[in-house]
Design an enzyme around this catalytic site. Structure first.
Site, PDB file in Angstrom:
ATOM      1  N   GLU A 104      45.335  42.435  28.761  1.00  0.00           N
ATOM      2  CA  GLU A 104      44.072  42.245  29.485  1.00  0.00           C
ATOM      3  C   GLU A 104      42.861  42.166  28.572  1.00  0.00           C
ATOM      4  O   GLU A 104      41.953  41.364  28.777  1.00  0.00           O
ATOM      5  CB  GLU A 104      43.876  43.368  30.514  1.00  0.00           C
ATOM      6  N   HIS A 125      48.589  50.906  41.626  1.00  0.00           N
ATOM      7  CA  HIS A 125      48.408  49.576  42.209  1.00  0.00           C
ATOM      8  C   HIS A 125      47.534  49.627  43.463  1.00  0.00           C
ATOM      9  O   HIS A 125      47.595  48.722  44.298  1.00  0.00           O
ATOM     10  CB  HIS A 125      49.769  48.958  42.576  1.00  0.00           C
TER      11      HIS A 125
END
Length: 667
Positions: free
Chosen positions: A407, A474
Site C-alpha cells: 500500500e 476488515h
C-alpha cells in the site's frame, strides 16, 4: 566503512573520450556547491541559518547524476545533494531565501532546507520520512512510460534509508512494472551515528537488487569521471530499454549528519583516509596535471562563484521576514478547485450501491484519459468487490493496474503520477489496510500543496464498515484518522446516486480525497440513478427529512439506521446526511439545530476522537443559546470490531440509537 574496500585504482581517472570543456564543466559543478557549503558553515556559526546538512565529500555523485539527465527529467534528491539544485541552475538567492524561511524561497517559509520541490526545475525534494521518495519516483517513471517520452528519473537515498519498508516496496514495484528509475544509494558510512555494520548484513547494498531481479552497479562515488561515464551509459540504455537500475555509490560523509551532530563517533583514521579521497581536491589535481585547468582559470572561476554567492546572499539577507495571514495559510492547504456542475439526465436505472460506484468510476475513466487505477486484484479479477470487473477490456492494463501487496509504495506512486500530470484512483482492498500506506497519505499527499504548491491529484477508495461479520481487520470505519489531517478531503456517501456523483467530483478535484464506501451498503441499498456522467459538490449535506423536534446528523450506514428508526417512531426530525466530512457543511448543521433546539449525532466509528465529537463541539460553541438539551453522541463501543454476529450487533450503535434519541426528545 573501510576505505580500502574501494578499488585500488581509486583516483586513476579515465577520460574515456570526454572533452576538456566537459571536464571543466564537471569541475565547476562540484566547486560551486563546495564553496556554497563552506559559506553556509560560517553563516551557521553566526546564527544566520538555522540548520545545515553537509554534502562535503559527496559532490561527485550529485554532479554526475544531474549532468547525465536532461533538464526535463525529474530528480528526487535528499538534503545532502546541493549539487543537484545548483546543477539545475536554480538562482542562488532563491535557495538562500529558502534556507532562511523567506518568501522568495520555494515553501513560503513553511518548510526548511531541502524539503521542497519545484516543477520549474523538475526537482522533487525529500520529506523527513525518507522512504516514500522511492515510491514517488516510481509514479513519475510510470507517468513517463504512459507518455512514452523515453525519459528516466533519478531518486536518492542514503544507506540508512534502505532499511525502510517503503524503499523495499518501491524497488519491487519498479522491477515488476519495468519502470525507468535510477535508484541512487549514497553509502556514506553512517546513518546519523549508526554504522553500516548495524544497518545491514549483506556485503554490498547493490547485492539487494538481485532479490528484485534488478540490474545493479557499484561505483566509486568520489571519482567524478567514474560516476559520470557509467551513469551516462546507464541512463542512455534505460531510455532505449526502460527498466530500473540500482546504483550504490561508495562514499563518505565528512561532516555530521547535520552540523549539531558532529563526527566524534567516527574513528580518526577513517576520517583521514576518506579526506585523502576528497572528490574535488583530487579532480582539481588531475585537471592541473593534464594541463586542462590553469592556476589563472582556477582563481578566476573561484572569484566568479564567490561573487555570485555574495551577491545572491545580499539579495536574500535584504529580503524582509516572511509575513502571512490566517486566511493565506488556510487558502494554501488545497489547490483551488472550481466545481463544475454536470447535471443528471432524466433517464435513470436502478443500481445497487456497488454498481453505482463501478459506473461512476467507469464514466470517469472515459471522461479523463489521464486517469490511472491502481490496486490489488483490480485488473482481470475485477477487485474483491468486482467494482472494476471488465475495466481491463475497456481501458487496458496500462490504466487498470494490479499492484503488488504494498500500500505505501502505491500511494507514493500515485503522488508521483500527480507530479507528472496524471490523475489516479487507488483502491484499498479494505479500508483497514490503509495503515500500511498511512505515512505517504498523511505526510505526502496531505502536506504537499501547503508546503510547495504541488497538488496530489489522488482519490483513495476505502471499502469500510461493519455489519458483515468480517472481524477486526476488515470492518473498521476509520475516517477520523483523516478528518484530523489538514490537506485531505473526506467523502462518505450513503446512497448509490450520491456515491456516483460524489466519486466523479472527487476525481475531478485536484486534491487528495479519501472516498469511503460502506461494504454493508454495497449490495443492500438500491436506488434509481441517472445513467449519465454527473457531479455533486463536495461539502454539501443532504437533508433527507425535515422536522422541528430534533436534528439527527449522521453519514454512511448511520443514515439507514436513522431512517429505519424514524420509520418506527412518530418524530418530527431533520435528518441530515453529511455526505462529505471534509469539507463539512457546517452551515446546514447549525441552521438545523437553531431551528430544532436539539441535536443527536450518530456515527459507526467508536466514540472517543471521532468526528461526532467535533460536530458536537461546533454545535455547542455556535448554538448554545438555542439548545433545549445537551448535544448527544451515539457511537460504537470502545473495542475492536468483533466477528460473531451477536457481538457485532452489540458493538454497533444501531440499537442504542433509538433509546438515546428517545431520551433526548423527553429531556
Amino acid at each position: 566503512m573501510n576505505p580500502d574496500t574501494i578499488s585500488s585504482h581509486h583516483f586513476k581517472y579515465n577520460r574515456d573520450g570526454i572533452e576538456d570543456s566537459t571536464l571543466l564543466t564537471l569541475y565547476r559543478l562540484m566547486l560551486k556547491p563546495r564553496m556554497i557549503e563552506e559559506k553556509m558553515l560560517i553563516l551557521l556559526r553566526q546564527g544566520k541559518v538555522s540548520k545545515w546538512f553537509s554534502g562535503i565529500g559527496q559532490e561527485a555523485i550529485s554532479v554526475g547524476v544531474t549532468a547525465v539527465l536532461d533538464k526535463e527529467e525529474y530528480i528526487l534528491p535528499m538534503h545532502r545533494n546541493l549539487a543537484v539544485f545548483t546543477g539545475r541552475d536554480i538562482p542562488l538567492h532563491r535557495l538562500f531565501s529558502q534556507w532562511q524561511g523567506k518568501a522568495n524561497g520555494f515553501t513560503k517559509g513553511r518548510d526548511r532546507s531541502f524539503h521542497f520541490g519545484t516543477q520549474e526545475y523538475k526537482i522533487v525534494g525529500m520529506i523527513s520520512h525518507l522512504g516514500p521518495q522511492f515510491g514517488v519516483a516510481d509514479g513519475i517513471a510510470l507517468g513517463n512510460l504512459l507518455k512514452k517520452n523515453n525519459q528516466v528519473c533519478a531518486v536518492f537515498t542514503g544507506e540508512g534509508g534502505t532499511s525502510e519498508g517503503d524503499i523495499h516496496e518501491a524497488l519491487n514495484v519498479a522491477s515488476v512494472w519495468s519502470l525507468p528509475v535510477l535508484f541512487c544509494v549514497e553509502n556514506n558510512g553512517y546513518g546519523l551515528s549508526t554504522p553500516t555494520s548495524e544497518q545491514y548484513k549483506c556485503e554490498h547494498l547493490a547485492d539487494r537488487a538481485k532479490g528484485y531481479g534488478m540490474e545493479s552497479h557499484i561505483l566509486d562515488g568520489n571519482n567524478i569521471l567514474e560516476v559520470y561515464s557509467n551513469l551516462k551509459r546507464i541512463t542512455e540504455s534505460m531510455r532505449e530499454n526502460p527498466r530500473p537500475v540500482f546504483v550504490e555509490f561508495k562514499t563518505f560523509r565528512m561532516r555530521g549528519h547535520e552540523e549539531a551532530s558532529g563526527t566524534k563517533y567516527v574513528p580518526q583514521e577513517l576520517m583521514d583516509a576518506w579526506a585523502a579521497k576528497d572528490p574535488l581536491e583530487n579532480f582539481t589535481e588531475f585537471l592541473r596535471n593534464e594541463g586542462i585547468l590553469s592556476e589563472k582559470d582556477e582563481v578566476k572561476m573561484k572569484e566568479e562563484i564567490l561573487h555570485e554567492i555574495n551577491e545572491n546572499l545580499d539579495i536574500a539577507f535584504a529580503e524582509e521576514k516572511i509575513k502571512s495571514s490566517e486566511s493565506e495559510e488556510l487558502k494554501d492547504i488545497y489547490q483551488e478547485f472550481v466545481y463544475q456542475k454536470v447535471n443528471e439526465n432524466s433517464e435513470t436505472k436502478e443500481l445497487r450501491f456497488v454498481d453505482a460506484v463501478s459506473e461512476g468510476l467507469k464514466q470517469s475513466m472515459e471522461q479523463h484519459e489521464n486517469l490511472v487505477l491502481m490496486g490489488q486484484d483490480i485488473a482481470e479479477y475485477g477487485g474483491v468487490f468486482k467494482i472494476t470487473d471488465g475495466f481491463v477490456d475497456a481501458f487496458g492494463k496500462e490504466r487498470v493496474r494490479n499492484t503488488p501487496i504494498c500500500e505505501s509504495a502505491i500511494v507514493s506512486a500515485a503522488m508521483g503520477l500527480s507530479i507528472n500530470g496524471f490523475k489516479s484512483v487507488v483502491e484499498m482492498q479494505f479500508a483497514d489496510f490503509v495503515t500500511s500506506g498511512f505515512n505517504p497519505i498523511i505526510n505526502y499527499l496531505a502536506k504537499s500543496h501547503y508546503r510547495w504548491a504541488q497538488n496530489s491529484d489522488v482519490v483513495i477508495r476505502m471499502p469500510c464498515g461493519a455489519g458483515v461479520g468480517a472481524g477486526p481487520f476488515h470492518s473498521q470505519t476509520n475516517e477520523a484518522w483523516f478528518t484530523h489531517t489538514p490537506g485531505l478531503k473526506v467523502v462518505y456517501p450513503a446512497f448509490p446516486a450520491d456515491a456516483k456523483g460524489l466519486l466523479a467530483t472527487s476525481i475531478e478535484d485536484p486534491n487528495p480525497v479519501m472516498f469511503f464506501e460502506h461494504k454493508a451498503l454495497y449490495r443492500s441499498i438500491r436506488q434509481e440513478v441517472p445513467t449519465n456522467y454527473f457531479t455533486i459538490p463536495l461539502g454539501k449535506a443532504s437533508i433527507l427529512r425535515e422536522g422541528i423536534d430534533v436534528s439527527i446528523i449522521t453519514y454512511g450506514a448511520g443514515v439507514h439506521w436513522a431512517l429505519e428508526t424514524l420509520s418506527k417512531l412518530n418524530i418530527s426530525a431533520d435528518l441530515i446526511d453529511l455526505r462529505t466530512l471534509i469539507p463539512l457543511d457546517v452551515e446546514t448543521i447549525l441552521s438545523s439545530v437553531k431551528k430544532t433546539g436539539k441535536a443527536i449525532i450518530l456515527q459507526e466509528d467508536s466514540m472517543f476522537g471521532g468526528i461526532a465529537s467535533d460536530i458536537s463541539a461546533l454545535i455547542t460553541e455556535n448554538c448554545f443559546e438555542h439548545l433545549d438539551a445537551p448535544v448527544r453522541r451515539v457511537a460504537s463501543l470502545e473495542t475492536p470490531i468483533p466477528f460473531a454476529s451477536n457481538l457485532e450487533n452489540q458493538y454497533l450503535p444501531k440499537e442504542r440509537f433509538k433509546g438515546i434519541l428517545q431520551e433526548l426528545l423527553d429531556y
